[in-house]
Write a protein that holds these residues in place. Structure first.
Motif, short mmCIF file in Angstrom:
data_model
loop_
_atom_site.label_atom_id
_atom_site.label_comp_id
_atom_site.label_asym_id
_atom_site.label_seq_id
_atom_site.Cartn_x
_atom_site.Cartn_y
_atom_site.Cartn_z
N ASP A 263 0.83 -1.21 0.00
CA ASP A 263 0.00 0.00 0.00
C ASP A 263 0.86 1.27 0.00
O ASP A 263 0.62 2.20 0.76
CB ASP A 263 -0.96 0.00 1.19
N LEU A 264 1.87 1.29 -0.87
CA LEU A 264 2.70 2.49 -1.02
C LEU A 264 1.94 3.50 -1.85
O LEU A 264 1.04 3.14 -2.61
CB LEU A 264 4.02 2.14 -1.70
N SER A 265 2.30 4.75 -1.75
CA SER A 265 1.56 5.78 -2.48
C SER A 265 1.72 5.66 -3.99
O SER A 265 0.83 6.03 -4.73
CB SER A 265 1.97 7.18 -2.00
N SER A 266 2.89 5.15 -4.45
CA SER A 266 3.09 4.94 -5.88
C SER A 266 4.24 3.97 -6.10
O SER A 266 5.12 3.86 -5.24
CB SER A 266 3.36 6.25 -6.60
N PRO A 267 4.27 3.30 -7.25
CA PRO A 267 5.39 2.40 -7.54
C PRO A 267 6.71 3.15 -7.72
O PRO A 267 7.79 2.57 -7.57
CB PRO A 267 4.99 1.72 -8.84
N PHE B 105 10.73 2.19 -6.75
CA PHE B 105 11.82 2.24 -7.72
C PHE B 105 12.99 3.06 -7.18
O PHE B 105 14.15 2.68 -7.32
CB PHE B 105 11.33 2.83 -9.05
N GLN B 106 12.69 4.20 -6.54
CA GLN B 106 13.73 5.03 -5.95
C GLN B 106 14.48 4.29 -4.85
O GLN B 106 15.71 4.33 -4.77
CB GLN B 106 13.13 6.33 -5.38
N TRP B 107 13.73 3.57 -3.99
CA TRP B 107 14.37 2.80 -2.92
C TRP B 107 15.30 1.75 -3.52
O TRP B 107 16.40 1.54 -3.03
CB TRP B 107 13.33 2.11 -2.05
N LYS C 12 16.80 1.75 -6.41
CA LYS C 12 17.97 2.40 -7.01
C LYS C 12 18.96 2.85 -5.93
O LYS C 12 20.17 2.62 -6.05
CB LYS C 12 17.50 3.61 -7.83
N LEU C 13 18.46 3.46 -4.86
CA LEU C 13 19.33 3.92 -3.78
C LEU C 13 20.02 2.74 -3.08
O LEU C 13 21.21 2.82 -2.75
CB LEU C 13 18.53 4.72 -2.75
N TYR C 14 19.28 1.67 -2.87
CA TYR C 14 19.84 0.50 -2.20
C TYR C 14 20.93 -0.14 -3.07
O TYR C 14 21.97 -0.56 -2.56
CB TYR C 14 18.73 -0.50 -1.90
N ALA C 15 20.70 -0.19 -4.38
CA ALA C 15 21.68 -0.80 -5.28
C ALA C 15 22.96 0.03 -5.34
O ALA C 15 24.06 -0.51 -5.39
CB ALA C 15 21.08 -0.95 -6.68
N CYS C 16 22.83 1.34 -5.33
CA CYS C 16 24.00 2.21 -5.46
C CYS C 16 24.76 2.41 -4.15
O CYS C 16 25.98 2.35 -4.13
CB CYS C 16 23.59 3.57 -5.99
N GLU C 17 24.02 2.68 -3.08
CA GLU C 17 24.69 3.12 -1.85
C GLU C 17 24.44 2.23 -0.64
O GLU C 17 24.90 2.53 0.45
CB GLU C 17 24.26 4.55 -1.55
N GLY C 18 23.66 1.17 -0.78
CA GLY C 18 23.45 0.23 0.31
C GLY C 18 22.36 0.65 1.28
O GLY C 18 21.61 1.60 1.06
#
Length: 166
Positions: free
Chosen positions: A84-88, A92-94, A96-102
């Protein structure tokens, strides 16, 4: 704050169970993708949809969502609907951030500009200040004095112009 109210989202999601999302989107001037997403959230959560009780999302919640998505091989849309997130787009941002910076980058960040620190008008006595602090204060006071002189000169020039016009 969401662009659309919860009641509006629920009504369009219910409508989309019986009608096509494109026709509903045209009728209510909303993106058809958005209507599809709301419909998917409604199918998963029913009347309890669009409550977003987790806002702002914690670091542990974000990590849980990403791990669940990876383990179950779910799509961005389905995972964000399931949680139930406000948008997909958020998911996607999470990702991307997790992949780049952990994991450290998933920690919620403060929004906006940092507060401006005001210098206390009560400075400590000159005897307790170091030479560097004294020089800094002197430089600050000279700059403040110069600004005040400029302001006074501008005000006088403005008054003289007003007198000449008369």
């Amino acid at each position: 704050m969401s662009k659309y109210h919860r009641a509006f989202k629920l009504s369009l999601a219910k409508l989309s169970q019986h009608q096509g999302s494109r026709s509903i989107a045209r009728k209510f001037d909303v993106a058809s993708r958005q209507v599809c997403y709301w419909s998917q959230v409604y199918r998963v959560h029913g009347e309890n949809s669009f409550q977003h009780s987790q806002m702002p999302y914690t670091q542990s919640f974000k990590l849980k969502v990403l791990k669940t998505m990876h383990e179950n091989e779910w799509s961005l849309n389905y995972t964000s609907a399931y949680f139930d997130l406000s948008s997909p787009g958020i998911l996607f941002q999470w990702q991307k951030l997790y992949a780049c910076e952990g994991i450290a980058r998933l920690k919620p960040q403060r929004k906006g500009r940092p507060r401006m620190t005001t210098q206390s008008s009560e400075s400590k006595p000159a005897e307790q200040m170091t030479e560097k602090e004294l020089r800094e204060e002197l430089e600050y006071l000279r700059a403040e004095n110069a600004v005040l002189k400029k302001l006074k000169a501008l005000a006088q020039a403005k008054q003289e112009q007003a007198k000449k016009k008369r």
